[in-house]
Design a protein around this motif. Structure first.
Motif, PDB file in Angstrom:
ATOM      1  N   PRO A 122       8.661  11.905   0.806  1.00  0.00           N
ATOM      2  CA  PRO A 122       8.022  13.221   0.687  1.00  0.00           C
ATOM      3  C   PRO A 122       7.020  13.243  -0.462  1.00  0.00           C
ATOM      4  O   PRO A 122       7.292  12.719  -1.542  1.00  0.00           O
ATOM      5  CB  PRO A 122       9.202  14.163   0.431  1.00  0.00           C
ATOM      6  N   ILE A 123       5.859  13.838  -0.187  1.00  0.00           N
ATOM      7  CA  ILE A 123       4.859  13.972  -1.249  1.00  0.00           C
ATOM      8  C   ILE A 123       5.326  14.970  -2.296  1.00  0.00           C
ATOM      9  O   ILE A 123       5.076  14.798  -3.496  1.00  0.00           O
ATOM     10  CB  ILE A 123       3.504  14.397  -0.648  1.00  0.00           C
ATOM     11  N   GLY A 124       6.019  16.017  -1.841  1.00  0.00           N
ATOM     12  CA  GLY A 124       6.645  16.934  -2.787  1.00  0.00           C
ATOM     13  C   GLY A 124       5.924  18.241  -2.994  1.00  0.00           C
ATOM     14  O   GLY A 124       6.458  19.143  -3.649  1.00  0.00           O
TER      15      GLY A 124
ATOM     16  N   LEU B 107       0.836  -1.196   0.000  1.00  0.00           N
ATOM     17  CA  LEU B 107       0.000   0.000   0.000  1.00  0.00           C
ATOM     18  C   LEU B 107       0.872   1.247   0.000  1.00  0.00           C
ATOM     19  O   LEU B 107       2.032   1.209   0.415  1.00  0.00           O
ATOM     20  CB  LEU B 107      -0.882   0.054   1.255  1.00  0.00           C
ATOM     21  N   ILE B 108       0.282   2.355  -0.419  1.00  0.00           N
ATOM     22  CA  ILE B 108       0.868   3.681  -0.205  1.00  0.00           C
ATOM     23  C   ILE B 108      -0.220   4.533   0.439  1.00  0.00           C
ATOM     24  O   ILE B 108      -1.339   4.606  -0.071  1.00  0.00           O
ATOM     25  CB  ILE B 108       1.368   4.311  -1.513  1.00  0.00           C
ATOM     26  N   VAL B 109       0.106   5.154   1.567  1.00  0.00           N
ATOM     27  CA  VAL B 109      -0.902   5.830   2.385  1.00  0.00           C
ATOM     28  C   VAL B 109      -0.438   7.239   2.738  1.00  0.00           C
ATOM     29  O   VAL B 109       0.730   7.438   3.085  1.00  0.00           O
ATOM     30  CB  VAL B 109      -1.168   5.039   3.689  1.00  0.00           C
ATOM     31  N   GLU B 110      -1.360   8.196   2.674  1.00  0.00           N
ATOM     32  CA  GLU B 110      -1.086   9.557   3.125  1.00  0.00           C
ATOM     33  C   GLU B 110      -1.827   9.826   4.432  1.00  0.00           C
ATOM     34  O   GLU B 110      -2.942   9.334   4.626  1.00  0.00           O
ATOM     35  CB  GLU B 110      -1.516  10.576   2.064  1.00  0.00           C
ATOM     36  N   LEU B 111      -1.215  10.601   5.316  1.00  0.00           N
ATOM     37  CA  LEU B 111      -1.876  11.003   6.552  1.00  0.00           C
ATOM     38  C   LEU B 111      -2.825  12.158   6.264  1.00  0.00           C
ATOM     39  O   LEU B 111      -2.587  12.962   5.352  1.00  0.00           O
ATOM     40  CB  LEU B 111      -0.839  11.433   7.590  1.00  0.00           C
TER      41      LEU B 111
ATOM     42  N   LYS C 106      -5.920   9.441   1.065  1.00  0.00           N
ATOM     43  CA  LYS C 106      -5.481   8.733  -0.144  1.00  0.00           C
ATOM     44  C   LYS C 106      -4.806   7.431   0.240  1.00  0.00           C
ATOM     45  O   LYS C 106      -3.796   7.410   0.939  1.00  0.00           O
ATOM     46  CB  LYS C 106      -4.514   9.600  -0.963  1.00  0.00           C
ATOM     47  N   VAL C 107      -5.397   6.340  -0.220  1.00  0.00           N
ATOM     48  CA  VAL C 107      -4.807   5.014  -0.048  1.00  0.00           C
ATOM     49  C   VAL C 107      -4.652   4.395  -1.429  1.00  0.00           C
ATOM     50  O   VAL C 107      -5.625   4.282  -2.179  1.00  0.00           O
ATOM     51  CB  VAL C 107      -5.694   4.107   0.828  1.00  0.00           C
ATOM     52  N   ILE C 108      -3.442   4.012  -1.776  1.00  0.00           N
ATOM     53  CA  ILE C 108      -3.177   3.339  -3.049  1.00  0.00           C
ATOM     54  C   ILE C 108      -2.936   1.866  -2.764  1.00  0.00           C
ATOM     55  O   ILE C 108      -1.992   1.507  -2.055  1.00  0.00           O
ATOM     56  CB  ILE C 108      -1.955   3.948  -3.764  1.00  0.00           C
ATOM     57  N   PHE C 109      -3.806   1.024  -3.297  1.00  0.00           N
ATOM     58  CA  PHE C 109      -3.642  -0.423  -3.161  1.00  0.00           C
ATOM     59  C   PHE C 109      -2.793  -0.911  -4.328  1.00  0.00           C
ATOM     60  O   PHE C 109      -3.192  -0.820  -5.481  1.00  0.00           O
ATOM     61  CB  PHE C 109      -5.005  -1.113  -3.152  1.00  0.00           C
TER      62      PHE C 109
ATOM     63  N   PHE D  29       3.405   7.171   3.115  1.00  0.00           N
ATOM     64  CA  PHE D  29       4.047   6.000   3.696  1.00  0.00           C
ATOM     65  C   PHE D  29       3.876   4.796   2.772  1.00  0.00           C
ATOM     66  O   PHE D  29       2.765   4.490   2.337  1.00  0.00           O
ATOM     67  CB  PHE D  29       3.468   5.699   5.079  1.00  0.00           C
ATOM     68  N   VAL D  30       4.992   4.162   2.477  1.00  0.00           N
ATOM     69  CA  VAL D  30       5.007   2.931   1.687  1.00  0.00           C
ATOM     70  C   VAL D  30       4.962   1.771   2.674  1.00  0.00           C
ATOM     71  O   VAL D  30       5.813   1.672   3.565  1.00  0.00           O
ATOM     72  CB  VAL D  30       6.268   2.850   0.817  1.00  0.00           C
TER      73      VAL D  30
END
Length: 323
Positions: free
Chosen positions: A238-240, A205-209, A274-277, A248-249
């Motif tokens: 960093p999101i940038g 996953l990739i997750v943002e707080l 935002k959650v990337i599966f 977070f990976v």
């Protein structure tokens, strides 16, 4: 009627040229046998091949046991939509020092090496060639190939077996800092059907707080901890868009079709903007996931049945057994 492409017309992309560790990882994929293999220069090009349909999948490095996560891969997976990890593959990593025929160690003043390979061999290089200079290369194989095209470097850090592809002399073997180093690769495709759970799976996953308030990282981790889901990797990138914003990976043990994992992802989705599966897939080491009985699939199913019975006015399982 649309015909199914033959294996010879199916293409897989990998960081080349021939002889790289990435190629060694691709050799582990049964479906890639007999298919076309497309050598690319970087992760971005590999994923572009996938999203454009030029390749059915791409093999890319995502983690090293010495250096940690591969930031270029992590950032690319966060920014290229509609990708899925189909599987992971482990490759033992060690290096040799090669040079043009006739070169000796005493002649080496400049070493050509990929930055990651250079970091993983720096201890040997500093001890053996204390005054050497470093010339970065785009890949481990390119470092060796450049020796035959230019004299800017005297030697190169390269994978074992490089002399099968290039006429070079091996000046030293096993020069890696860690003889047990392993690089983890993932095979990435466009959106695809989920592999079935095997009991020895991993989910990425990739997750943002949601914001940078105190305790937000703990809030995210609790989504997993309260459901008995173990994390095998968590790294920040960093999101940038501004300072202090990170994604977070995450790699976790289990499959999205496991009840505890599915429940954790539902909680994570409610929490995160935002959650990337990225996928659920078999672990390369085939180690079975250890699950505490209180977090087994049947426990989550029983809890849902209990709640549904209360909502519908039916007797719960406990009430039926007591009557």
């Amino acid at each position: 009627m649309t015909s199914t492409p033959s294996p010879a017309t199916v293409s897989y992309s990998y960081l080349g040229p021939a002889g790289t560790f990435t190629e060694a990882a691709l050799k582990q994929v049964p479906e890639a046998v007999g298919a076309q293999w497309k050598s690319v220069n970087n992760v971005g090009e590999a994923l572009d091949d996938v999203t454009s349909g030029r390749s059915v999948a791409a093999m890319i490095a995502i983690e090293n046991s010495v250096e940690g996560g591969v930031s270029a891969t992590q950032d690319a997976l966060a920014n290229v939509p509609n990708l899925r990890i189909l599987g992971e593959y482990l490759v033992s990593v060690n290096f040799v020092l090669v040079a043009r025929p006739g070169t000796t160690l005493a002649d080496v003043k400049v070493v050509n090496a990929h930055p990651v390979a250079y970091a993983q061999t720096r201890r040997w290089l500093d001890a053996t060639l204390p005054s050497h200079g470093h010339m970065p290369a785009s890949s481990n194989v390119a470092a060796a190939a450049t020796l035959l095209e230019s004299e800017l470097a005297d030697a190169a850090v390269a994978p074992p077996g490089i002399t099968e592809h290039y006429e070079l002399d091996v000046l030293a073997t096993e020069i890696g800092n860690n003889q047990n180093a392993v690089t983890r690769f993932v095979l990435v495709s466009a959106l695809a059907d989920l592999p079935k759970p095997t009991g020895a799976d991993k989910t990425s996953l990739i997750v943002e707080l949601p914001d940078d308030k105190p305790g937000r990282l703990l809030d995210m981790l609790e989504q997993f901890a309260t459901r008995g889901v173990n994390l095998s990797l968590i790294e920040s990138r960093p999101i940038g868009d501004e300072l202090g914003r990170y994604r977070f990976v995450i790699d976790l043990e289990g499959h999205i079709l496991d009840e505890r994992v599915a429940d954790a992802l539902l909680g994570l989705k409610r929490f995160s903007p935002k959650v990337i599966f990225l996928g659920s897939y078999p672990r390369a080491d085939k180690l079975a996931t250890m699950v505490t009985p209180r977090y087994g699939n049947d426990v989550f199913v029983e809890a849902r049945d209990w709640l549904r019975a209360i909502i519908t006015g039916e007797p719960t399982a406990d009430e039926r057994s007591a009557s």
